[in-house]
Design a protein around this motif. Structure first.
Motif, PDB file in Angstrom:
ATOM      1  N   HIS A   4       0.835  -1.207   0.000  1.00 36.67           N
ATOM      2  CA  HIS A   4       0.000   0.000   0.000  1.00 36.67           C
ATOM      3  C   HIS A   4       0.865   1.250   0.000  1.00 36.67           C
ATOM      4  N   GLU A  19      -7.265   4.013  -3.974  1.00 36.54           N
ATOM      5  CA  GLU A  19      -6.469   3.625  -5.130  1.00 36.54           C
ATOM      6  C   GLU A  19      -5.221   2.863  -4.697  1.00 36.54           C
ATOM      7  N   ASP A  22      -4.932   1.112  -1.976  1.00 35.56           N
ATOM      8  CA  ASP A  22      -5.388  -0.201  -1.518  1.00 35.56           C
ATOM      9  C   ASP A  22      -5.525  -1.164  -2.689  1.00 35.56           C
ATOM     10  N   GLN A  23      -6.188  -0.707  -3.768  1.00 37.26           N
ATOM     11  CA  GLN A  23      -6.414  -1.573  -4.925  1.00 37.26           C
ATOM     12  C   GLN A  23      -5.089  -1.963  -5.574  1.00 37.26           C
ATOM     13  N   ARG A  79      -3.128  -5.861  -5.828  1.00 37.23           N
ATOM     14  CA  ARG A  79      -2.638  -6.440  -7.094  1.00 37.23           C
ATOM     15  C   ARG A  79      -1.141  -6.749  -7.002  1.00 37.23           C
ATOM     16  N   ARG A 124     -12.566   0.119   4.058  1.00 38.15           N
ATOM     17  CA  ARG A 124     -11.354  -0.364   3.382  1.00 38.15           C
ATOM     18  C   ARG A 124     -11.310  -1.894   3.374  1.00 38.15           C
ATOM     19  N   GLN A 173     -13.419  -3.102   0.556  1.00 37.24           N
ATOM     20  CA  GLN A 173     -12.795  -2.840  -0.736  1.00 37.24           C
ATOM     21  C   GLN A 173     -11.659  -3.819  -1.031  1.00 37.24           C
ATOM     22  N   VAL A 174     -10.768  -4.046  -0.062  1.00 37.45           N
ATOM     23  CA  VAL A 174      -9.620  -4.923  -0.333  1.00 37.45           C
ATOM     24  C   VAL A 174     -10.059  -6.384  -0.425  1.00 37.45           C
ATOM     25  N   ALA A 191     -11.290  -6.788  -3.894  1.00 37.56           N
ATOM     26  CA  ALA A 191     -10.149  -6.804  -4.812  1.00 37.56           C
ATOM     27  C   ALA A 191      -9.449  -8.159  -4.794  1.00 37.56           C
TER      28      ALA A 191
END
Length: 494
Positions: free
Chosen positions: A146, A204, A206-207, A211, A258, A261-262, A265
């Motif tokens: 991150h 952003e 985090d995403q 990856r 968060r 979201q993660v 992802a």
């Protein structure tokens, strides 16, 4: 807003000695481990046209600034195995980014607060508190990925440019166009825009971090596990009184949002179990590291706060849990209806204790409530202040050349005496023998055997309260789950 200490002036001095973070770093620092704001729906991050797109990393901080920053976070923490792991994980992550040619200098900080941040010039920092909270290598890698994403996405440059341009526009309108009212309004609006932009950058990062985590071969679900542990630790630190009050100007989205979201992802990448967590090596690297406060900065032992450098100690009243922050010692009862604050204040030469209270407390103090007294040989002045929703007992105490405040608040019209009186009377000097005997707590990694239970391990934890909940949070265990024979777990011991 319902706050027990709404108008304490000026900002209290740090109880722990530390240098100030250089001003140029205030905007550049991306301290992302803490839960600092309310949930916010993610938005697409577009760098404003007026913000330059950098093609190379800037160097905003010289070595002297790096030294000041490290000092402000407690200095470097010497743990060769842990630092070696941090460096290896960072190198592996960088090779999986879109900028594999960049290099990072990793510093381990002697701070008990779980935190990490990166500077655009390639300095990457993590605290020992972060290492203590993470339970495997993939969780640590998630935080570092991150922070690396903030650098590779050039977030700090865009945020700094926005802040500088907003300040410039407000100043021009106020000073050049002679319209201070509009200038102030523009400045207020820009603060909200900048905060929202910063929170969008967090999503952003985090995403991108998830990856990178997967491309480096780590378990992409490590991000959600770490944020879940952070959320539980934050709740325990807050005394179980619930999450932080939403802050529209917070630069970070809320941790629960968060986590959602993660997790999404990670699911887009694959099912749980993809990638390695390298738990055994991680726990071996952090076994024995210090946990919690550094004795030099004051320590909490049960209901007692001890500060050997200042030579003082006090006992919190029954029912209060204490939290030693960088600026003050805070305390609260579980339901939050009674709270306390202990801090150090700077005074002018010859300034009386009554004047100290008046100068550092912006609510009305009842004139006839001032009382001079001696507390275990130390001169003190006490007073009463009544707010709309809180009843305050105040004290200023002089110990040698230092001056301290002790403030207790009770919600409603109930006077917090006699609890305040007992707390005040407990303030005493710490002898050199007791000061020398203080040792930091540490993490001990143990292996569960047949018949061991979470309750067994919790009884071995040296923590102020709720040992079972703290053991579970520290080890990523759900409430009611059992320990597994042969599995390693972290304990907090002396």
């Amino acid at each position: 807003m319902d706050r027990p200490f709404p108008r304490i002036l000026p900002a209290p001095a740090r109880l722990a000695p530390a240098s100030l973070v250089p001003p140029v770093l205030a905007v550049l620092l991306a301290a992302c481990a803490g839960d600092q704001g309310a949930p916010l729906a993610p938005v697409a991050v577009a760098v404003p046209s007026e913000a330059p797109r950098t093609t190379g990393r800037e160097r905003p901080a010289a070595d002297a600034d790096h030294a000041k920053l490290v000092a402000s976070f407690g200095g470097e923490y010497k743990a060769p195995a842990a630092l070696r792991l941090l460096t290896e994980v960072t190198d592996r992550l960088v090779r999986a980014t879109e900028r594999p040619d960049e290099t990072y200098a990793v510093t381990l900080l002697d701070s008990p607060v779980p935190n990490a941040f990166a500077l655009p010039n390639g300095h990457l920092y993590a605290t020992r508190g972060l290492l203590a909270l993470a339970s495997d290598t993939s969780e640590l890698a998630a935080v570092l990925a991150h922070e690396i994403a903030h650098v590779t996405l050039r977030h700090a440059s865009a945020r700094t440019e926005m802040a500088l341009r907003s300040e410039l526009v407000s100043k021009v309108v106020a000073d050049v166009l002679k319209d201070p009212s509009t200038g102030a309004q523009l400045q207020d609006q820009s603060r909200f825009v900048l905060a929202r932009f910063s929170r969008a950058q967090e999503f952003e990062a985090d995403q991108a971090g998830v990856r990178t985590l997967a491309r480096a071969g780590y378990d992409p679900f490590g991000a959600s596990r770490f944020l879940t542990a952070l959320n539980r630790a934050t709740a325990l630190r807050a005394g179980g009184a619930g999450g932080a009050e939403p802050d529209l100007l917070a630069t970070h989205p809320g941790t629960p949002e968060r986590i959602v979201q993660v997790t999404q992802a990670a699911r887009r990448i694959g099912a749980p179990g993809l990638g390695s967590d390298d738990r055994a090596r991680y726990l071996a690297a952090i076994d024995g590291i210090a946990y919690g406060d550094n004795p030099a900065d004051g320590m909490i032992r049960g209901h007692r706060f001890i500060h050997p450098r200042l030579g003082i100690a006090f006992e919190a009243p029954e029912g209060f849990s204490l939290d030693n922050t960088a600026r003050a010692v805070l305390g609260s009862t579980p339901e939050g209806s009674r709270r306390l604050l202990f801090d150090a204040v700077e005074t002018n030469p010859g300034q009386g204790l009554e004047e100290v209270l008046k100068a550092t407390w912006n609510d009305a103090i009842e004139t006839d409530s001032f009382e001079n007294r001696m507390v275990n040989g130390f001169p003190a002045v006490t007073a009463v202040s009544r707010g709309k929703e809180w009843f305050f007992r105040l004290a200023a105490i002089r110990v040698g050349t230092n001056t301290f405040r002790m403030i207790m608040a009770a919600k409603g019209s109930v006077d917090p005496e006699p609890a305040f009186g007992r707390w005040l009377a407990s303030l005493a000097a710490v002898g050199p023998e007791e000061a020398r005997a203080l040792r930091p707590l540490r993490l001990q990694v143990v292996t569960a055997g047949p018949g061991d239970t979470a309750e067994d391990f919790a009884r071995r934890m040296v923590v102020p309260d709720r040992p079972l909940e703290r053991f579970q949070a520290l080890n990523g265990l759900e409430r009611g789950s059992r320990v597994r024979p042969g599995q390693s777990y972290k304990l907090v011991v002396e």
